[in-house]
Design a protein around this motif. Structure first.
Motif, PDB file in Angstrom:
ATOM      1  N   VAL A  46       1.290  -1.027   0.496  1.00  0.00           N
ATOM      2  CA  VAL A  46       0.170   0.094   0.072  1.00  0.00           C
ATOM      3  C   VAL A  46       0.680   1.169   0.143  1.00  0.00           C
ATOM      4  O   VAL A  46       1.603   1.024   0.968  1.00  0.00           O
ATOM      5  N   LEU A  47       1.220   2.809  -1.040  1.00  0.00           N
ATOM      6  CA  LEU A  47       1.359   3.177  -1.050  1.00  0.00           C
ATOM      7  C   LEU A  47       0.690   4.519   0.378  1.00  0.00           C
ATOM      8  O   LEU A  47      -0.024   4.681  -0.074  1.00  0.00           O
ATOM      9  N   PHE A  87      -1.111  -5.396   4.910  1.00  0.00           N
ATOM     10  CA  PHE A  87       0.112  -4.316   3.354  1.00  0.00           C
ATOM     11  C   PHE A  87       1.301  -4.512   4.568  1.00  0.00           C
ATOM     12  O   PHE A  87       1.427  -3.974   5.413  1.00  0.00           O
ATOM     13  N   GLN A  88       2.031  -4.189   3.457  1.00  0.00           N
ATOM     14  CA  GLN A  88       3.086  -3.335   3.677  1.00  0.00           C
ATOM     15  C   GLN A  88       3.577  -2.069   3.480  1.00  0.00           C
ATOM     16  O   GLN A  88       3.439  -2.080   1.568  1.00  0.00           O
ATOM     17  N   GLU A 138       1.855  -3.936 -10.094  1.00  0.00           N
ATOM     18  CA  GLU A 138       0.687  -4.669 -10.208  1.00  0.00           C
ATOM     19  C   GLU A 138       0.664  -5.224  -8.836  1.00  0.00           C
ATOM     20  O   GLU A 138      -0.277  -6.010  -7.867  1.00  0.00           O
ATOM     21  N   ASP A 139       1.653  -5.216  -7.242  1.00  0.00           N
ATOM     22  CA  ASP A 139       1.445  -6.054  -6.144  1.00  0.00           C
ATOM     23  C   ASP A 139       1.062  -4.911  -5.755  1.00  0.00           C
ATOM     24  O   ASP A 139       0.813  -4.944  -4.694  1.00  0.00           O
ATOM     25  N   HIS A 193      -5.505   3.127 -11.032  1.00  0.00           N
ATOM     26  CA  HIS A 193      -6.525   1.714 -11.261  1.00  0.00           C
ATOM     27  C   HIS A 193      -5.696   1.727 -12.660  1.00  0.00           C
ATOM     28  O   HIS A 193      -6.530   0.335 -12.945  1.00  0.00           O
ATOM     29  N   ARG A 194      -5.412   2.581 -13.473  1.00  0.00           N
ATOM     30  CA  ARG A 194      -4.940   1.737 -14.481  1.00  0.00           C
ATOM     31  C   ARG A 194      -3.698   0.421 -14.600  1.00  0.00           C
ATOM     32  O   ARG A 194      -4.075  -0.823 -15.052  1.00  0.00           O
ATOM     33  N   LYS A 195      -3.431   0.328 -13.171  1.00  0.00           N
ATOM     34  CA  LYS A 195      -2.808  -0.610 -12.418  1.00  0.00           C
ATOM     35  C   LYS A 195      -3.434  -1.947 -11.997  1.00  0.00           C
ATOM     36  O   LYS A 195      -3.220  -2.492 -10.974  1.00  0.00           O
ATOM     37  N   GLY A 196      -5.380  -1.871 -11.880  1.00  0.00           N
ATOM     38  CA  GLY A 196      -6.063  -1.866 -10.839  1.00  0.00           C
ATOM     39  C   GLY A 196      -5.850  -2.002  -9.585  1.00  0.00           C
ATOM     40  O   GLY A 196      -5.889  -2.747  -8.344  1.00  0.00           O
TER      41      GLY A 196
END
Ligand SMILES: Cc1ncc(COP(=O)(O)O)c(C=O)c1O
Length: 493
Positions: free
Chosen positions: A172-173, A191-192, A215-216, A243-246
């Motif tokens: 998670v950013l 999450f990391q 994608e992670d 969103h583009r990377k899901g």
């Protein structure tokens, strides 16, 4: 303007246990007009109350004064300006308290049948709809009991959705301008956490997100307005990248008090947002609760909402527990109803125009305060702020006066100090949030006091270092107080 004097309130007095004298009573009863009986003859010994060692023997007025004075030590938003940035200590209108005390709302038991609770269910359902509308989202759960609890609930829904997709993302950013609870939440939700550094404007750059986004990454957790009191102006673009990377966009909407009626977070690409009713919708808070941190989501996350979900069919409101993908319950019963009710009353009494005006006033007041203190204190981000502004002690460093000293000196002038040393990205931060309810005169008085303190820092720095002086307890060893709190009186001292 009148001269500012430090008057404080000196309320030094012994503890109730140290007062009174033997035989003094707080009551006077008429003489017996029935035969005296010995309670030992009728009541089992283990149920008989014995003498309490050291129990104070005091008069009625001793007790009344003691507790009245104790209540006065407790600085609250009803006592005066409470500029605690990030916490948003805004005034709680008394009409909400009246509504919360109405017997139809205050007496029902949570097990009361749905058929007899239609008014309560309707209120909760309408509050959900109002919050969804204000945030620009599809659904709301009212269950979480605080902002941080809402964050966890929101991230659990994100996790459940990813699991349902068979997507095992682990990161998670979290930007450095996010609230501290965002870091904890991402970790507690397993999450990391991956940190993001804000740019020179104090906000997140889309470029930096793009660098870290892969994608992670399950989600980004953005506080907007952020903890620097600044609007995350690139959020829509950032949401597109995520969103583009899901990934999902989690917004910490605790600072919605700067945006309600103006910006709908859902329109900026936010998938899930929690709202602190105690910060935005004027419900009481303090001491960690009881509060409410409803979570608003886009429809993709709806299957994972906590149960029960309130639904309306055939003109009746019902709790639906039959939701196989739900993350389950996050709170006993249905959340802190008394708080939900106050927020509902606030939304209805304000109306859409009133809510928008409240946000505008919160932002205007913070900017007015910021301009008033410019020059007297160092302003790390010199640009218009949202609902709170941040200064530092850099200009006072030459007099060896710190943020802590400035905050303590405010107490001598009868003000609650602002939030200090937060956010962590600003060294020696003084974070101030006047809220929308303060008048121009109140803010002027606060500004004048802060300027006077800045002058004292140069001319009589010891005054600040020894502050507060006009209080019963002065500087506490806060670590000791937290680690070894004295919660009980003992005559051993
Ligand atoms: C921006 C922000 N996020 C989250 C929280 C956490 O909310 P709570 O204290 O209700 O858990 C706060 C609390 O003030 C906040 O200001």
């Amino acid at each position: 303007m009148k001269e500012i004097r430090d008057t404080g309130l000196i309320q030094d007095e012994p503890l109730i246990f140290e007062r009174g004298s033997k035989g003094r009573r707080g009551y006077s009863l008429p003489g017996w007009d029935v035969e005296k009986v010995d309670p030992d003859r009728f009541i089992p010994p283990h149920l008989l109350r014995g003498e309490l060692e050291g129990f104070p023997q005091v008069s009625e007025i001793d007790v009344v004064r003691h507790f009245t004075r104790l209540s006065q030590w407790n600085y609250g938003v009803d006592s005066g300006l409470y500029p605690l940035g990030s916490c948003t200590m805004k005034y709680n209108p008394k009409v909400n308290e009246e509504a919360a005390r109405m017997p139809g709302f205050s007496l029902p038991h949570p097990y009361q049948p749905e058929t007899l609770s239609q008014g309560i269910l309707r209120l909760m359902h309408e509050l959900e709809r109002s919050l969804a509308e204000i945030a620009g989202m599809d659904h709301v759960t009212l269950q979480p009991a605080a902002g941080a609890h809402g964050e966890l609930t929101g991230m659990m829904m994100v996790k459940a959705c990813l699991q349902a997709r068979g997507d095992k993302r682990t990161k998670v950013l979290v930007p450095d301008t996010a609230h501290g609870t965002n870091c904890s939440t991402s970790t507690v939700a397993s999450f990391q956490m991956v940190g993001l550094t804000s740019n020179e404007r104090g906000v997140i750059s889309p470029g930096r997100v793009a660098e870290k986004m892969d994608e992670d990454v399950a989600a980004i957790m953005v506080t907007n307005p952020n903890t620097l009191g600044l609007f995350e102006e690139n959020l829509a673009e950032i949401a597109e990248i995520v969103h583009r990377k899901g990934g999902f966009v989690y917004c910490d909407g605790a600072n919605l008090n700067a945006l309600m009626g103006i910006v709908k977070l859902g329109d900026l690409g936010v998938d899930v947002v929690h709202i602190n009713l105690h910060k935005t919708f004027s419900t009481p808070h303090g001491g960690g609760g009881p509060g409410a941190g409803p979570v608003a989501i886009k429809k993709e996350l709806a299957p994972y909402l906590p149960v029960p979900v309130i639904e309306k069919s055939d003109g009746m409101y019902r709790f639906n527990y039959e939701r196989p993908h739900s993350i389950g319950k996050v709170r006993a019963f249905y959340g802190n109803f008394g708080i939900l009710l106050r927020a509902y009353a606030y939304i209805l009494t304000m109306g859409p125009e009133g809510l928008r005006r409240a946000s505008e006033m919160a932002v205007l007041n913070a900017n007015y305060l910021m301009h008033g203190l410019k020059g007297a204190y160092h302003l790390p981000y010199d640009r218009p702020c949202m609902h709170e502004c941040i200064f530092t002690d850099r200009l006072q460093e030459k007099s060896h006066v710190s943020t802590l000293d400035i905050a303590k000196r405010l107490i001598d002038y009868g003000f609650h100090p602002p939030t200090i040393y937060f956010p962590l990205v600003v060294k020696g931060a003084l974070m101030m949030e006047p809220t929308e309810t303060e008048s121009k005169e109140n803010i002027d008085r606060f500004i004048q006091t802060m300027i006077q303190i800045a002058r004292e820092a140069e001319e009589q720095p010891d005054l600040l270092r020894q502050a507060p002086q006009r209080v019963k307890v002065r500087r506490l060893d806060e670590v000791l107080a937290a680690r070894k709190p004295k919660l009980k009186w003992t005559n051993r001292g």
